[in-house]
Design a protein around this motif. Structure first.
Motif, mmCIF file in Angstrom:
data_model
loop_
_atom_site.group_PDB
_atom_site.id
_atom_site.type_symbol
_atom_site.label_atom_id
_atom_site.label_comp_id
_atom_site.label_asym_id
_atom_site.label_seq_id
_atom_site.Cartn_x
_atom_site.Cartn_y
_atom_site.Cartn_z
ATOM 1 N N LEU A 1 3.901 -59.100 16.801
ATOM 2 C CA LEU A 1 3.276 -59.916 16.936
ATOM 3 C C LEU A 1 3.901 -61.107 16.410
ATOM 4 C CD1 LEU A 1 0.223 -60.914 16.315
ATOM 5 C CD2 LEU A 1 0.369 -59.794 13.845
ATOM 6 N N THR A 2 4.963 -61.301 15.677
ATOM 7 C CA THR A 2 5.982 -62.435 15.407
ATOM 8 C C THR A 2 5.765 -63.176 15.989
ATOM 9 O OG1 THR A 2 6.541 -61.491 12.634
ATOM 10 C CG2 THR A 2 7.181 -63.119 13.742
ATOM 11 N N ASP A 3 6.887 -62.955 17.428
ATOM 12 C CA ASP A 3 7.214 -63.207 18.365
ATOM 13 C C ASP A 3 5.836 -64.257 19.242
ATOM 14 O OD1 ASP A 3 9.681 -61.952 17.936
ATOM 15 O OD2 ASP A 3 9.212 -61.565 18.753
ATOM 16 N N ARG A 4 4.839 -63.297 19.292
ATOM 17 C CA ARG A 4 3.812 -63.684 19.140
ATOM 18 C C ARG A 4 3.170 -65.255 18.987
ATOM 19 N NH1 ARG A 4 -1.350 -59.901 21.507
ATOM 20 N NH2 ARG A 4 -1.777 -61.869 21.702
ATOM 21 N N ILE A 5 3.821 -65.170 17.732
ATOM 22 C CA ILE A 5 2.976 -66.263 17.097
ATOM 23 C C ILE A 5 3.380 -67.580 17.321
ATOM 24 C CG2 ILE A 5 2.541 -66.741 14.400
ATOM 25 C CD1 ILE A 5 1.096 -64.375 14.137
ATOM 26 N N ALA A 6 5.192 -67.103 17.186
ATOM 27 C CA ALA A 6 6.219 -67.592 17.234
ATOM 28 C C ALA A 6 6.256 -68.865 18.481
ATOM 29 C CB ALA A 6 7.751 -67.224 16.656
ATOM 30 N N ALA A 7 5.283 -68.115 19.384
ATOM 31 C CA ALA A 7 5.663 -68.551 21.107
ATOM 32 C C ALA A 7 4.596 -69.430 21.483
ATOM 33 C CB ALA A 7 5.263 -67.386 22.674
ATOM 34 N N ASP A 8 3.806 -69.354 20.060
ATOM 35 C CA ASP A 8 2.608 -70.016 20.082
ATOM 36 C C ASP A 8 1.449 -69.262 21.697
ATOM 37 O OD1 ASP A 8 -0.246 -72.009 19.066
ATOM 38 O OD2 ASP A 8 0.787 -73.372 20.363
ATOM 39 N N GLY A 9 1.764 -68.069 21.626
ATOM 40 C CA GLY A 9 0.871 -66.982 22.491
ATOM 41 C C GLY A 9 -0.642 -66.401 21.842
ATOM 42 N N ASP B 1 -6.253 -67.023 18.664
ATOM 43 C CA ASP B 1 -6.086 -66.977 17.422
ATOM 44 C C ASP B 1 -6.966 -65.945 16.993
ATOM 45 O OD1 ASP B 1 -4.364 -69.049 16.974
ATOM 46 O OD2 ASP B 1 -6.015 -70.495 16.767
ATOM 47 N N GLU B 2 -7.669 -65.441 17.570
ATOM 48 C CA GLU B 2 -9.336 -64.278 17.043
ATOM 49 C C GLU B 2 -8.563 -63.161 17.350
ATOM 50 O OE1 GLU B 2 -13.217 -62.273 17.539
ATOM 51 O OE2 GLU B 2 -13.167 -64.666 18.579
ATOM 52 N N ALA B 3 -8.116 -63.332 18.546
ATOM 53 C CA ALA B 3 -7.032 -61.655 19.048
ATOM 54 C C ALA B 3 -5.834 -61.291 17.421
ATOM 55 C CB ALA B 3 -6.187 -61.372 20.460
ATOM 56 N N LEU B 4 -5.107 -62.659 17.270
ATOM 57 C CA LEU B 4 -4.213 -61.930 16.400
ATOM 58 C C LEU B 4 -4.505 -61.552 15.080
ATOM 59 C CD1 LEU B 4 -1.922 -65.734 17.630
ATOM 60 C CD2 LEU B 4 -1.596 -63.221 18.091
ATOM 61 N N LEU B 5 -5.687 -63.088 14.489
ATOM 62 C CA LEU B 5 -5.561 -62.130 13.541
ATOM 63 C C LEU B 5 -6.294 -60.655 13.150
ATOM 64 C CD1 LEU B 5 -7.073 -62.937 10.505
ATOM 65 C CD2 LEU B 5 -8.728 -63.889 11.620
ATOM 66 N N HIS B 6 -6.725 -60.001 14.062
ATOM 67 C CA HIS B 6 -7.613 -58.854 14.539
ATOM 68 C C HIS B 6 -6.321 -58.039 14.612
ATOM 69 C CE1 HIS B 6 -9.716 -55.267 15.604
ATOM 70 N NE2 HIS B 6 -9.106 -54.845 16.527
ATOM 71 N N MET B 7 -5.428 -58.160 15.263
ATOM 72 C CA MET B 7 -4.251 -57.402 14.671
ATOM 73 C C MET B 7 -3.528 -57.475 13.312
ATOM 74 S SD MET B 7 -2.392 -58.858 18.576
ATOM 75 C CE MET B 7 -0.752 -57.246 18.816
#
Length: 291
Positions: free
Chosen positions: A228-236, A239-245
């Protein structure tokens, strides 16, 4: 002559004397039993102890009591109630005909110990013998079989203690206490500390199975968080899916804490008690033997 007492003043002052050790003169035997017991089993435990008192014509403890001791025939009985377990210690004069062959438990009414409520977490026998200061026990295999024996001089050399830290076929671990110049009270304190170390180390280890069960779960959470941190760092990803995770991971962490926090905190407290009791023994190394 003083201002009014705090309501708990005398109760708190007596707590210092709440669990005094029983004097023990060599030769003697002792048997210790620690039982994990739930709140719903406390009344049955009290009634079971009262039945033993009635059998020996001894005044029973009140239902609110947390400790009790009495002479019952040829043995002395001591009972203590702790937060999640109860401890029973039984003392009798004299040694077994063969090392550890006749535990004090044999003096109890048939089946009385087996019917105690709760689950056994620790049980131990101690045999206390008198030795001259220059004497030693040469044939420890008579007492502990082929097991590796550890030991130390304790109480500034007033006694020597041996054990193998094993549960033997009769269900007991064993302590051999060789008294040299200990008083009866000092010997009683030594035996009590040995029994407490045995109980508290087992209670501390109750956290180990939980830690083993939690490890795969924690590893999965750690891997998910890294991804998850890698996805956030890559800005991929949105936002709603990331928040859910993130919310799901937080719930996993909270669930793990709820399932294990009490046991781990109890483990730390019991561990500290073990370290304290070992320090109180004031061990001195016996040449060629682990303490």
């Amino acid at each position: 002559m003083l201002p009014p007492d705090h309501p708990q003043r005398f109760v708190l002052a007596e707590e210092f004397h709440a669990r005094p050790p029983q004097p023990l003169s060599a030769p003697a035997r002792a048997f210790y039993l620690a039982l994990l017991i739930g709140p719903d089993e406390r009344e049955r435990e009290w009634r079971h102890l009262c039945a033993l008192c009635d059998r020996h014509g001894v005044a029973a403890p009140t239902q609110a009591a947390t400790q009790f001791s009495a002479e019952m025939g040829t043995m002395r009985v001591k009972w203590e109630r702790h937060g999640e377990f109860s401890g029973y210690t039984f003392f009798a004069a004299g040694l077994s005909p063969r090392p550890f062959s006749e535990p004090v438990a044999a003096l109890l009414p048939p089946g009385w110990a087996q019917r105690l409520p709760g689950a056994t977490i620790a049980s131990a026998q101690a045999e206390v013998m008198q030795l001259a200061p220059e004497q030693t026990i040469d044939n420890l295999s008579d007492h502990f079989g082929a097991n590796t024996v550890v030991g130390a001089d304790v109480a500034d050399g007033a006694a020597r203690v041996y054990t193998d830290l094993r549960i033997h076929g009769d269900g007991f671990s064993r302590f051999l206490v060789c008294n040299r110049r200990s008083s009866a009270r000092q010997t009683g304190r030594t035996v009590q500390r040995l029994f407490e170390i045995e109980a508290y180390r087992m209670l501390a280890l109750l956290a180990l199975p939980i830690a083993r069960r939690q490890w795969p779960r924690l590893l999965a959470i750690e891997q998910s968080l890294a991804a998850l941190t890698d996805r956030i760092a890559a800005d991929g990803g949105d936002d709603e899916a990331l928040l859910h995770m993130l919310t799901k991971l937080a719930a996993e962490v909270e669930s793990g804490l709820a399932a294990s926090q009490f046991r781990f905190e109890a483990c730390g407290a019991y561990h500290q008690l073990v370290i304290t009791r070992i320090g109180e023994l004031r061990e001195e190394r016996v040449p060629g033997m682990q303490t």
